[in-house]
Design an enzyme around this catalytic site. Structure first.
Site, PDB file in Angstrom:
ATOM      1  N   GLY A   8      18.299  81.697  53.738  1.00  0.00           N
ATOM      2  CA  GLY A   8      16.834  81.612  53.585  1.00  0.00           C
ATOM      3  C   GLY A   8      16.351  82.359  52.349  1.00  0.00           C
ATOM      4  N   GLY A  11      12.936  81.640  50.691  1.00  0.00           N
ATOM      5  CA  GLY A  11      11.729  81.827  51.501  1.00  0.00           C
ATOM      6  C   GLY A  11      10.949  83.080  51.116  1.00  0.00           C
ATOM      7  CD  GLN A  12       5.808  85.864  53.313  1.00  0.00           C
ATOM      8  OE1 GLN A  12       6.100  85.579  54.481  1.00  0.00           O
ATOM      9  NE2 GLN A  12       4.701  86.501  52.994  1.00  0.00           N
ATOM     10  CE1 TYR A 143       9.826  82.253  63.890  1.00  0.00           C
ATOM     11  CE2 TYR A 143       7.836  83.366  64.643  1.00  0.00           C
ATOM     12  CZ  TYR A 143       8.934  83.309  63.803  1.00  0.00           C
ATOM     13  OH  TYR A 143       9.124  84.298  62.871  1.00  0.00           O
ATOM     14  CE  LYS A 147      12.597  84.371  64.543  1.00  0.00           C
ATOM     15  NZ  LYS A 147      13.692  84.645  63.608  1.00  0.00           N
ATOM     16  CB  ILE A 173       5.706  89.405  55.727  1.00  0.00           C
ATOM     17  CG1 ILE A 173       6.627  89.853  56.882  1.00  0.00           C
ATOM     18  CG2 ILE A 173       6.064  90.125  54.428  1.00  0.00           C
ATOM     19  CD1 ILE A 173       6.565  91.327  57.247  1.00  0.00           C
TER      20      ILE A 173
HETATM   21  C1  AKB Z   1       4.590  83.565  61.799  1.00  0.00           C
HETATM   22  O1  AKB Z   1       3.362  83.673  61.679  1.00  0.00           O
HETATM   23  O2  AKB Z   1       5.137  82.620  62.386  1.00  0.00           O
HETATM   24  C2  AKB Z   1       5.455  84.660  61.230  1.00  0.00           C
HETATM   25  C3  AKB Z   1       5.785  85.703  62.239  1.00  0.00           C
HETATM   26  C4  AKB Z   1       4.737  86.649  62.685  1.00  0.00           C
HETATM   27  O3  AKB Z   1       6.884  85.792  62.686  1.00  0.00           O
HETATM   28  N1  AKB Z   1       4.830  85.241  60.082  1.00  0.00           N
END
Ligand code: AKB
Length: 316
Positions: A8, A11-12, A143, A147, A173
């Protein structure tokens, strides 16, 4: 000598982390990995760059063998908003991709692996203020599901196989180099670009939405600090709460207005509001402070001034 792979890397976080690691460990010792996005000239020309796909373990093994890699920063992931549009893709990249990485680390006895987690592990039943390290993990996004499962998988690999996997629950971030892609906290970056370019921004969460955030220099410092921490001092491994700063979207807009008085922010919440509402406002990161000495350096005024200083010459 450490030979590091950053997945990655376009990425950011990956793009700035790769450059920091190259500065620290030597350009030739940090291999940047991308899937298909073209890397910046800076990333491409400062050290090795390879294309591979974390969902295809053979493509990762080929790079690990080619460069004799012993450490992985596994930053490749699908973020929360895109994850809700494409949950199957998020599952595949975030969970199967992670499984491939920790399994390769086990088979090849790699020294250490960084596996980022997120505030997305929390959900509506989690205490919203000063969210504790040990608490309810019932996210409502794909997501978040990947995680939570990722944290458990990483800890399993540490306890069962001795693979030294470490991870942090990143807040949103904020950074000036590479735009984030597909997260719920992206408004806190977009607002700077629009304020500088157009003096207006339409924010996709309500003005009173408070989320935990962090400025990139703190994020990079935390990531490398955890990876360099003494293993014998760690009681946690893959799930450290991490706090930087917390503010509402309205407070951020007001801080930007101090530098750009004509700036106008409007609020039109969309489907990302529900995700934001399911996440905490502030985080208790005392485990990170106690176990590896974490302390953030940037508050809202300092971060805002630095973002505007860095972005203004590029955008005006
Ligand atoms: C998102 O907004 O999906 C990410 C995170 C907080 O993991 N920046």
């Amino acid at each position: 000598m450490k030979r590091i792979l950053v997945t990655g890397s376009v990425g950011q976080i990956g793009s700035e982390l790769t450059m920091e690691l190259r500065g620290k460990y030597g350009n030739e010792n940090v291999v940047a990995l991308g899937r298909k996005t073209k890397p910046s000239e800076h990333l491409l020309n400062s050290g090795p760059f390879e294309y591979a796909n974390v969902t295809d373990p053979d493509s990762i093994v080929a790079v690990i063998e080619k460069y004799d890699i012993d450490t992985i920063y596994h930053m490749a992931a699908i973020l929360s908003a895109v994850g809700e549009q494409k949950p199957q893709l998020a599952y595949n990249v975030n969970l199967n991709g992670l499984y491939n990485i920790v399994e390769i680390a086990r088979e090849r006895e790699l020294t250490r692996v960084m596996v980022p987690s997120s505030i997305a592990v929390f959900g509506p039943e989690t205490p919203q203020n000063n969210t504790p390290q040990e608490t309810v993990l019932r996210p409502t996004t794909m997501y978040g599901v990947t995680k939570v499962a990722g944290e458990l998988l990483a800890d399993y690999y540490f306890n069962r196989f001795g693979v030294d996997v470490r991870g942090l629950r990143y807040p949103g971030i904020i950074s000036s180099e590479t735009l984030p892609g597909g997260g719920t906290t992206d408004y806190a970056v977009e607002i700077f670009y629009e304020a500088i370019k157009n003096r207006r921004y339409t924010c996709f969460v309500r003005e009173d939405t408070v989320l935990p955030m962090m400025y990139m220099p703190d994020c990079i410092r935390a990531t490398i600090m955890l990876m360099e921490a003494d293993l014998s001092k760690l009681k946690h491994h893959s799930d450290f709460n991490l706090s930087g700063l917390s503010f509402s979207a309205g407070e951020l807009a007001a801080e930007i207005k101090k530098h750009i008085p004509e700036f106008v922010c409007e609020y039109e919440p969309d489907s990302r509001q529900a995700i934001a509402d399911s996440w905490p406002s502030t985080i208790d990161d005392s485990a990170a402070r106690e176990e590896w000495g974490w302390s953030p350096e940037y508050d809202l005024p300092r971060m805002t001034a630095d973002m505007i200083d860095k972005l203004s010459p590029r955008l005006t």
